[in-house]
Design a protein around this motif. Structure first.
Motif, short mmCIF file in Angstrom:
data_model
loop_
_atom_site.label_atom_id
_atom_site.label_comp_id
_atom_site.label_asym_id
_atom_site.label_seq_id
_atom_site.Cartn_x
_atom_site.Cartn_y
_atom_site.Cartn_z
N SER A 160 3.78 -16.10 -15.64
CA SER A 160 3.19 -15.14 -14.71
C SER A 160 3.05 -15.70 -13.30
N LEU A 161 3.19 -17.02 -13.14
CA LEU A 161 3.09 -17.63 -11.81
C LEU A 161 4.40 -17.59 -11.03
N SER A 202 4.15 -15.32 -7.77
CA SER A 202 3.38 -15.90 -6.67
C SER A 202 4.12 -17.07 -6.04
N ASN A 225 4.63 -10.03 -17.85
CA ASN A 225 3.60 -9.00 -17.77
C ASN A 225 3.45 -8.50 -16.34
N ARG A 226 3.56 -7.19 -16.18
CA ARG A 226 3.54 -6.59 -14.85
C ARG A 226 2.23 -6.87 -14.11
N GLY A 227 1.11 -6.69 -14.80
CA GLY A 227 -0.19 -6.88 -14.16
C GLY A 227 -0.41 -8.32 -13.72
N ASP A 228 -0.07 -9.28 -14.59
CA ASP A 228 -0.23 -10.69 -14.24
C ASP A 228 0.68 -11.08 -13.08
N PHE A 229 1.89 -10.56 -13.11
CA PHE A 229 2.85 -10.88 -12.05
C PHE A 229 2.31 -10.46 -10.68
N SER A 264 -0.91 -9.49 -9.87
CA SER A 264 -2.24 -10.01 -9.54
C SER A 264 -2.18 -11.45 -9.04
N ASN A 265 -1.28 -12.24 -9.59
CA ASN A 265 -1.15 -13.62 -9.12
C ASN A 265 -0.61 -13.70 -7.69
N LYS A 325 -3.60 -13.01 -5.55
CA LYS A 325 -4.55 -14.12 -5.56
C LYS A 325 -4.09 -15.29 -4.69
#
Length: 259
Positions: A87-88, A91, A183-187, A189-190, A193
């Motif tokens: 997921s990182l 970012s 994961n779309r949300g993790d991608f 949101s990171n 952030k």
């Protein structure tokens, strides 16, 4: 002994030539600043150059930015998967694009397309004595030919960098989420952030500086062309090489200062 002396003479001559070139470019830059603030401002010429430098470079910038983001995502995914941190990837790509790759790759592409054209156009005007004709008509060549190109480059490079950043992150999203099933949300949101406004601003400052570099070097090489058609080709090649090297070297020092 003679070979050593000959080698030292060659090195000394190269160093002296480089110093002289830097001095001439610095004098041209000061002349540009002087004529830039003196009215009237050639707004029509500036917009014409903005179209040439910016609008006509959009396609190559979009292509470069998109595939850069996609390739970085593919490479980063396999590395982050070893630590279960896929997921990182988004970012990481976003930070790389906004801080470094966006402004640098955009500037290199514009140098190859527009910077070379500046050198070729002005070089052709020099060898065909059109620049001399402007001077005879009491029209300052720097104000009419160089200032609009420099202003347009400084203004358009940050805008092109924004486009490159956007399509690079979009390409990363497509590969990461749609092809690699991150994961779309993790991608997303990171990215929110880790990406800060300062990262974007620093990249835009770099892009403006790179636009100044490629336009001044390209105009200088074209403005001082000698040797007919062969000289125009030589000046164009030198403009692209010097601008590209200067962009890459100055990027290190700008990064060291900003971060």
């Amino acid at each position: 002994m003679k070979m050593i002396v000959s080698g030292l003479n060659s090195i000394g001559g190269a160093v002296m030539h480089a110093v002289e070139e830097m001095g001439r470019i610095s004098l041209l830059f000061l002349s540009i600043l002087f004529w830039m603030v003196r009215p009237p401002l050639k707004v029509r010429n500036i917009f014409k150059q903005m179209e040439f430098v910016g609008v006509k470079s959009i396609f190559v910038v979009v292509l470069t930015g998109t595939f850069t983001g996609m390739v970085m995502t593919l490479q980063g995914y396999h590395g982050f998967r070893l630590f279960s941190a896929e997921s990182l990837v988004g970012s990481t790509v976003a930070l790389s694009m906004t801080r470094e790759l966006g402004p640098v790759l955009t500037s290199l592409m514009v140098t190859a397309r527009a910077g070379s054209a500046m050198a070729a156009e002005l070089g052709t005007m020099r060898v065909t004595e059109q620049i001399d004709a402007l001077s005879v008509m009491a029209a300052n060549p720097i104000k009419h030919l160089i200032v609009p190109r420099v202003i347009a480059s400084v203004l358009m490079l940050p805008l092109l960098t924004v486009i490159a950043n956007f399509v690079g992150i979009a390409g990363s999203y497509f590969v990461g989420v749609d092809l690699l099933d991150i994961n779309r949300g993790d991608f997303v949101s990171n990215i929110y952030k880790m990406l800060e406004l300062n990262d974007i601003y620093s990249g835009l400052v770099k892009a403006a500086f790179f636009g100044l570099v490629l336009s001044v070097v390209g105009c200088y090489k074209g403005f001082n062309t000698t040797g007919g058609a062969e000289g125009v080709g030589r000046a164009t090649t030198q403009a692209v090489v010097i601008s590209s090297i200067t962009i890459l070297v100055s990027d290190y020092f700008l990064t060291a200062i900003m971060f």
